[in-house]
Design a protein around this motif. Structure first.
Motif: not given
Ligand code: ASP
Ligand code: MG
Length: 467
Positions: A115-120, A157-160, A166-170, A199-203
Motif C-alpha cells: 500500500v503506497t501513500s498514493r494508493s492510500m 490542485v496540490t503538490d504531490s 498542500k494546495p498550489l493556490m494560484d 496533483d498536477q498529474h491528476g493523481h
C-alpha cells in the motif's frame, strides 16, 4: 452573503442528519450563495484506513467484510434518504460506479501486495466521493438544484505529497472560482467532497486526517467568501471540555491565533492548517452546531471586539500522554544536542507535543502521545544512549493542561494564579511551558488529576461567566 458551509463526519451519520443538512442548505441558499463542503459519512474514513491495514496484513477476507459494510451503509442511506424514485435510482447507479471502482482499486492493491501513500490517498478519498453524492441528492430531492464535485473536479490542485498535500493556490484559485461562479450563476448549490484534491498529474491527494476543514477554507479563500462555517456536533469552542466542567460555556468570539491553539486541544478538533487561507484575506469563520442553528456558535476573527478580550479564555486538556526526561552531562554546552534528539524522533515519525529545557542544559523534557511512547524511548535508546544521553526517565499516563487566551500577554500574575490554584488542590506539576507569545500556558500533571485541575482553574478564572 457568500458562504462556505462545511459539515464534519459526526454531522453526517444518519438519514435524519442528511435530511437536516439538505433543509438547512435550502433555507440558507434562499438569501445567500452557498457552497457546501462535506466530510465522509461518520466512521467511513476509519473503515477505509482499516481496509488498507488489513491488506497490509494480508487479511483479504476481513478487508472484504469491511468493504461490504461501507457499501451497504451508503446504499441504505441512499434508499432511505432520497424519496423521489428517479433521483434515488440515479444516485444508486452513480454510487454503484464508485463501488466498482473501489473494489477494483482494492483488488489492484492486493495484487501489488503493497500500500503506497498514493494508493492510500486514492482509497481514503472514497469516503467524501460517496458522501457528497448523498448530500447533493438530498438537496435535489427537496427541490433545490445541486451538484456534487470532488476536490479535483472543483479545481483544487496540490503538490504531490500524498497524505499531507498542500494546495498550489494560484492555479487552484483560478479553477475553483470559475467552477463555483458558473454554478452560482445557474443557481445551483455545489456540494464539494472535502479532504482531497489532485496533483498536477491528476493523481488524487489528501490533506491528512480532518482535512475537510482545510478544503473549506481553501475554497472560501478562492471564492472570497464572506464567512466560513464549520458545522459540527458541538455548539462551538468552549471554555473547557463540557464532559469535565458542567458549566463550561461556548465562547462567543475568539481570535484566529487563539482558535489555532484551541483547535489542537479542545473537544472540537480542527485541521491545523485550516486557518492559513483565511489569514491574508481576513475571512471570518464560525464554528456552529449542525443541529442547533439557533445558536450562533463561536465567531473566529482577526481581532475580536474588546468585550471578548478576557485574560484566559479556556482551560483545555489532552490526556494519555507520556513524558520523557532526557538527561546527560555531555548535553551541557554542546550545540546540536537538541537537533540530534529531535531528528531521531522525527525520523521515526514521532510527533513531539511539548518541549522544555532548563537553562543548565542538563536535561530536555518532552511529551509524546502514549501510543508513541514505546517507539520514542526505543529509538532514543538505540541511537543516542551512551552517546549524548546518559539516562531516560519515563512517566506514563500524564495529561497536558493548557490555558489559552491572548489577554495573558503582558498580564502580571497569571502564572501565580494558575499554580496557586493547582497547589491548593495538592496536584503535582511535572513540566511547564509557555511560549514567548504568552498565548498558551501549559503544564503537565498525572492523568488522574486532570478533572480536578481543569475544574479548579475554570473556577479561578471565572470562565462560567465569560460571555
Ligand atoms: N474524512 C476525513 C477524516 O475523517 C476528513 C475529514 O473528516 O475532515 O479525516
Ligand atoms: Mg473533522
Amino acid at each position: 452573503m457568500r458562504l462556505v458551509v462545511k459539515y464534519g463526519g459526526p454531522s453526517i451519520s444518519s438519514v435524519k442528519d442528511i435530511q437536516t443538512i439538505a433543509k438547512n442548505i435550502r433555507l440558507l441558499s434562499k438569501k445567500n450563495e452557498v457552497t457546501v463542503v462535506c466530510s465522509a459519512v461518520h466512521g467511513i474514513t476509519d473503515d477505509l484506513l482499516e481496509i488498507s491495514d488489513l491488506i497490509r496484513n494480508e487479511d483479504k477476507s476481513k478487508a472484504e467484510q469491511v468493504v461490504s459494510k461501507v457499501i451497504n451503509k451508503h446504499k441504505q442511506l441512499a434508499t432511505k434518504t432520497i424519496k423521489k424514485p428517479n433521483l434515488q435510482k440515479k444516485l444508486l447507479s452513480k454510487l454503484d460506479q464508485d463501488f466498482s471502482e473501489l473494489l477494483a482499486l482494492i483488488d489492484g492493491i492486493v495484487l501489488l501486495g503493497e500500500v503506497t501513500s498514493r494508493s492510500m490517498d486514492y482509497l481514503s478519498s472514497f469516503g467524501e466521493r460517496l458522501s457528497m453524492k448523498l448530500i447533493s441528492a438530498a438537496i435535489n430531492d427537496i427541490g433545490k438544484k445541486s451538484v456534487p464535485l470532488t476536490g479535483k473536479e472543483v479545481g483544487i490542485v496540490t503538490d504531490s505529497v500524498f497524505g499531507e498535500s498542500k494546495p498550489l493556490m494560484d492555479t487552484t484559485r483560478l479553477r475553483v472560482l470559475k467552477t463555483i461562479e458558473t454554478l452560482f450563476s445557474k443557481n445551483i448549490v455545489p456540494v464539494v467532497g472535502g479532504f482531497t484534491g489532485a496533483d498536477q498529474h491528476g493523481h488524487i491527494t489528501t490533506f491528512g486526517r480532518g482535512g475537510s476543514d482545510y478544503s473549506a477554507t481553501i475554497i472560501g479563500s478562492c471564492i472570497k467568501a464572506d464567512e466560513i462555517w464549520l458545522m459540527s456536533n458541538v455548539d462551538g469552542l468552549m471554555t473547557a471540555d463540557p464532559k469535565i466542567v458542567k458549566n463550561a460555556k461556548v465562547l462567543k468570539e475568539v481570535s484566529f491565533v487563539e482558535a489555532i491553539e484551541m483547535a489542537l486541544f479542545g473537544a472540537k478538533q480542527i485541521h491545523p492548517r485550516t486557518f492559513e487561507p483565511l489569514l491574508s484575506q481576513k475571512i471570518p469563520m464560525k464554528i456552529r452546531n449542525s443541529f442547533n442553528m439557533d445558536n450562533q456558535g463561536t465567531l473566529v476573527t482577526i481581532s475580536p471586539s474588546s468585550s471578548f478580550k478576557n485574560t484566559v479564555k479556556c482551560v483545555s486538556n489532552v490526556q494519555h500522554n507520556g513524558l520523557i526526561d532526557i538527561r546527560g552531562g555531555s548535553m551541557i554546552g554542546t550545540p546540536g544536542t537538541a537537533a540530534k534528539i529531535f531528528a531521531t524522533l522525527a525520523n521515526s515519525g514521532i510527533n513531539v507535543m511539548m518541549i522544555s529545557q532548563n537553562p543548565s542544559e542538563s536535561s530536555i523534557t518532552i511529551v509524546v502521545k502514549n501510543s508513541d511512547l514505546d517507539k520514542a524511548v526505543n529509538v532514543l535508546e538505540m541511537d543516542l544512549l551512551g552517546k549524548i544521553i546518559k539516562k531516560l526517565e519515563v512517566t506514563t499516563d500524564v495529561a497536558i493542561i493548557a490555558l489559552i487566551g491572548s489577554g495573558m500577554r503582558g498580564t502580571v500574575g497569571v502564572a501565580s494564579k494558575v499554580f496557586g490554584t493547582i497547589e491548593k488542590k495538592g496536584i503535582n506539576v511535572s513540566m511547564i511551558t509557555q511560549g514567548s507569545s504568552e498565548l498558551n500556558l501549559a503544564f503537565v500533571v498525572k492523568n488522574s488529576d486532570t478533572n480536578k485541575a481543569v475544574k479548579a482553574l475554570h473556577d479561578t478564572f471565572q470562565l462560567a461567566k465569560i460571555n
